[in-house]
Scaffold this motif. Sequence first.
Motif, mmCIF file in Angstrom:
data_model
loop_
_atom_site.group_PDB
_atom_site.id
_atom_site.type_symbol
_atom_site.label_atom_id
_atom_site.label_comp_id
_atom_site.label_asym_id
_atom_site.label_seq_id
_atom_site.Cartn_x
_atom_site.Cartn_y
_atom_site.Cartn_z
ATOM 1 N N THR A 144 34.529 25.290 -57.699
ATOM 2 C CA THR A 144 34.270 23.919 -58.156
ATOM 3 C C THR A 144 34.605 22.916 -57.057
ATOM 4 N N HIS A 145 35.773 23.080 -56.439
ATOM 5 C CA HIS A 145 36.141 22.175 -55.341
ATOM 6 C C HIS A 145 35.117 22.255 -54.207
ATOM 7 N N ALA A 146 34.734 23.480 -53.853
ATOM 8 C CA ALA A 146 33.815 23.657 -52.727
ATOM 9 C C ALA A 146 32.453 23.026 -53.024
ATOM 10 N N LYS A 147 32.068 23.006 -54.305
ATOM 11 C CA LYS A 147 30.761 22.460 -54.682
ATOM 12 C C LYS A 147 30.826 20.939 -54.864
ATOM 13 N N ALA A 148 31.877 20.478 -55.568
ATOM 14 C CA ALA A 148 31.949 19.045 -55.877
ATOM 15 C C ALA A 148 32.465 18.225 -54.688
ATOM 16 N N SER A 149 33.239 18.840 -53.809
ATOM 17 C CA SER A 149 33.809 18.119 -52.668
ATOM 18 C C SER A 149 33.497 18.860 -51.370
ATOM 19 N N ALA A 150 32.217 19.130 -51.174
ATOM 20 C CA ALA A 150 31.799 19.934 -50.014
ATOM 21 C C ALA A 150 32.151 19.268 -48.686
ATOM 22 N N HIS A 151 32.282 17.924 -48.691
ATOM 23 C CA HIS A 151 32.650 17.245 -47.450
ATOM 24 C C HIS A 151 34.116 17.494 -47.100
ATOM 25 N N ARG A 152 34.922 17.854 -48.098
ATOM 26 C CA ARG A 152 36.358 18.074 -47.859
ATOM 27 C C ARG A 152 36.709 19.543 -47.688
ATOM 28 N N TYR A 153 35.964 20.395 -48.374
ATOM 29 C CA TYR A 153 36.367 21.805 -48.409
ATOM 30 C C TYR A 153 35.202 22.751 -48.167
ATOM 31 N N VAL A 154 35.529 23.839 -47.443
ATOM 32 C CA VAL A 154 34.612 24.969 -47.401
ATOM 33 C C VAL A 154 35.399 26.175 -47.909
ATOM 34 N N MET A 155 34.695 27.014 -48.655
ATOM 35 C CA MET A 155 35.375 28.173 -49.265
ATOM 36 C C MET A 155 34.961 29.449 -48.537
ATOM 37 N N PRO A 156 35.904 30.101 -47.852
ATOM 38 C CA PRO A 156 35.536 31.343 -47.148
ATOM 39 C C PRO A 156 35.102 32.435 -48.114
ATOM 40 N N ASN A 157 35.696 32.440 -49.313
ATOM 41 C CA ASN A 157 35.391 33.406 -50.378
ATOM 42 C C ASN A 157 35.579 34.863 -49.968
ATOM 43 N N GLN A 158 36.826 35.260 -49.940
ATOM 44 C CA GLN A 158 37.174 36.643 -49.589
ATOM 45 C C GLN A 158 36.569 37.672 -50.534
ATOM 46 N N TYR A 159 36.175 37.256 -51.732
ATOM 47 C CA TYR A 159 35.611 38.197 -52.704
ATOM 48 C C TYR A 159 34.144 38.529 -52.434
ATOM 49 N N ASP A 185 37.776 21.161 -71.830
ATOM 50 C CA ASP A 185 38.562 22.219 -71.188
ATOM 51 C C ASP A 185 39.920 22.336 -71.860
ATOM 52 N N VAL A 186 40.543 23.484 -71.669
ATOM 53 C CA VAL A 186 41.895 23.672 -72.219
ATOM 54 C C VAL A 186 42.825 22.650 -71.575
ATOM 55 N N ASP A 187 42.676 22.431 -70.275
ATOM 56 C CA ASP A 187 43.255 21.238 -69.652
ATOM 57 C C ASP A 187 42.188 20.692 -68.714
ATOM 58 N N THR A 188 42.371 19.503 -68.201
ATOM 59 C CA THR A 188 41.239 18.871 -67.503
ATOM 60 C C THR A 188 41.277 19.046 -65.983
ATOM 61 N N LYS A 189 42.056 20.024 -65.516
ATOM 62 C CA LYS A 189 42.105 20.299 -64.078
ATOM 63 C C LYS A 189 40.704 20.649 -63.542
ATOM 64 N N ALA A 190 39.990 21.461 -64.299
ATOM 65 C CA ALA A 190 38.653 21.866 -63.876
ATOM 66 C C ALA A 190 37.719 20.651 -63.840
ATOM 67 N N TYR A 191 37.808 19.825 -64.881
ATOM 68 C CA TYR A 191 36.978 18.612 -64.920
ATOM 69 C C TYR A 191 37.280 17.723 -63.718
ATOM 70 N N ASP A 192 38.566 17.545 -63.424
ATOM 71 C CA ASP A 192 38.956 16.683 -62.303
ATOM 72 C C ASP A 192 38.425 17.215 -60.975
ATOM 73 N N ALA A 193 38.406 18.547 -60.832
ATOM 74 C CA ALA A 193 37.941 19.148 -59.573
ATOM 75 C C ALA A 193 36.432 18.973 -59.397
ATOM 76 N N GLY A 194 35.712 18.878 -60.515
ATOM 77 C CA GLY A 194 34.261 18.708 -60.419
ATOM 78 C C GLY A 194 33.599 18.941 -61.760
ATOM 79 N N HIS A 195 32.694 18.042 -62.143
ATOM 80 C CA HIS A 195 32.002 18.164 -63.430
ATOM 81 C C HIS A 195 30.531 17.803 -63.261
ATOM 82 N N ILE A 196 29.761 18.015 -64.291
ATOM 83 C CA ILE A 196 28.340 17.671 -64.254
ATOM 84 C C ILE A 196 28.226 16.143 -64.172
#
Lengths: 281, 325
Positions: free
Chosen positions: B144-159, A31-42
């Motif tokens: 990504t947060h909603a998928k990887a940390s589903a126990h912590r977050y739910v995404m209402p997704n206004q879009y 990634d350009v920075d690893t914020k996305a990786y930290d939030a969740g990765h494969i």
Amino acid sequence: MTEYSHPEILVETDWVKQNLGKPGIKLVEVDVDTKAYDAGHIPGAVGFNWQSQLQDQVRRDIISKQEFEKLLSDAGVSPSDSVILYGDNNNWFASYAFWLFKMYGHKDVRLMNGGRVKWLNEADKELTTERPKIAPTQYRAGEPDTSLRVLLPEVLKVQAEKRHNLVDVRSPDEFTGKVIAPPGMTETAQRGGHIPGAKSIPWSTAANADGTFKSADELRKIYLEDKGVDPKKDTIAYCRIGERSSHTWVVLKYLLGLTNVKNYDGSWTEYGSVVGAPIEK
Amino acid sequence: MDNKARVYENIFEMMPSEENPTPLVRINRLNSQAGFPLYAKLEWMNPFGSVKDRAAWALLRDLEERGELRNGRGLVEPTSGNTGISLAAMARAHGYRLLAIVPNKVPHEKKVMLKIAGADLEIVSDELCPAPGLGDGSINLAKTHAKASAHRYVMPNQYENEKNVEVHFKTTGPEIWTQTQGRITHLFTSLGTCGTVTGVGRFLREKNPKIKIIAVQPTEGHDVPGLRNVRQLEVSKLFDPSLIDDILEVDFNLAYTRALELCQNEGLFAGPSSGLILEGALQVAARDRSGFGVMIFPDNIFKYTSNMVKHIPELQPQDAKVIIP
């Protein structure tokens, strides 16, 4: 329907899912920075930061052979591993890493078609915040294959000779010099415009809406027929800082199979700042 | 609750409805077309200060009703500010947390407001070179947060959430119809998530199929927060082109100058997106000469002082010089 020239450099998201955790397969998110990786990765993927880990932090250059070896050793990668790269921004930075892996002679490196966005938007694909447990290796790289890269003196020479395909993959406004860089970007040049004789083929021309590469037939039509890239000539791809052009470099060299394609990683931030370099607007 | 006395047991009782609509105020000095009155619907009169109160409340209520916010689970949402401010304040008042994923280009005031409202903030750099269909960095990071940390977050997704449309179908649309006694001929609105245009548009079309729904959008490369140019609209699943008669593209600089004119000539402290909508409405009024227009004014100017100074440098106050002898 024709095949890509080197279909083996691409894997699909479903293939990655089926091969998660298999020995000899290493996933790397770039990634350009690893914020996305930290939030969740494969699951199982290590994360590389394009800004801080794939570039020399002192002079403007790719990382050295020793730094590349350390990076891969610390990531637990062996020379015999199949490395699957994927990343944000439609695999731009993963494509740059792909180019770097090829430069340092890694045998089996591939891109996950569609990058992290495709994986993210597929309901059956998991993401995790857990970092993989890594057993460090003693990775040894080859000397860099300089035939994949072009430096400024050669670009200036080539520009004067007009015997090469020059492919400018930036946005149309950057090509015409209306803007020097996309809004908000810190890396810019002194002047706007493009290298004389370059063809404007924005990188996104090669991508489908889901981020995957277009088919071989579509790519052939766009690049060779519509835009007039001559497959008999040598080709140079450039952008602003060399990462979008890596994406097009992959298309031209591996998907369309052009013989001599180089990435100009100095790109516009270098060329557009050189005193006396010819510019077209 | 008593809307007449305006005494409420909690802030949420103030949420608008046909019985308690946000005000419609006529444009007087800036509209020279006597045969085409223009009324602004002042959405900043919502309790948390913008049109987004409606969607945020609907999204939050829906998550609560579906039991998605139990066991300390919070929310994560990509937002250019207003949805986040409304959602954060509402969530905190109900005892939940919100992680707001905010693009860098959002004005400083909005980022501070998000923190004041109680949001946790994650700021992402702007898109480097957007490609059609790939979505924003902020939307992808929230997903990504909603998928990887589903126990912590739910995404209402206004879009993508139909509740964002439904709430405008049930409140904003009926309010406008009742307030204008069915006289409305043109609706002017901007495009963001498209919840407003789709919900209000559907309601008004059911009442009178001849009503023109006009979307006003800034030119490409704009910096009007919260708005999208049609070429950026693929991220919104709520965009229904069949409802829209006309999309006007207006030079985005006019958003700021028209907003200033509203402040200084009409006494309406309208924000830049309202300025953009006014410009579109004035163009149509001058063209059609006869009609009855309602403009959705999403929020007021207070969150945009730095953007205003950027576009209209004369607004920069010249502070007194301190002379040290």
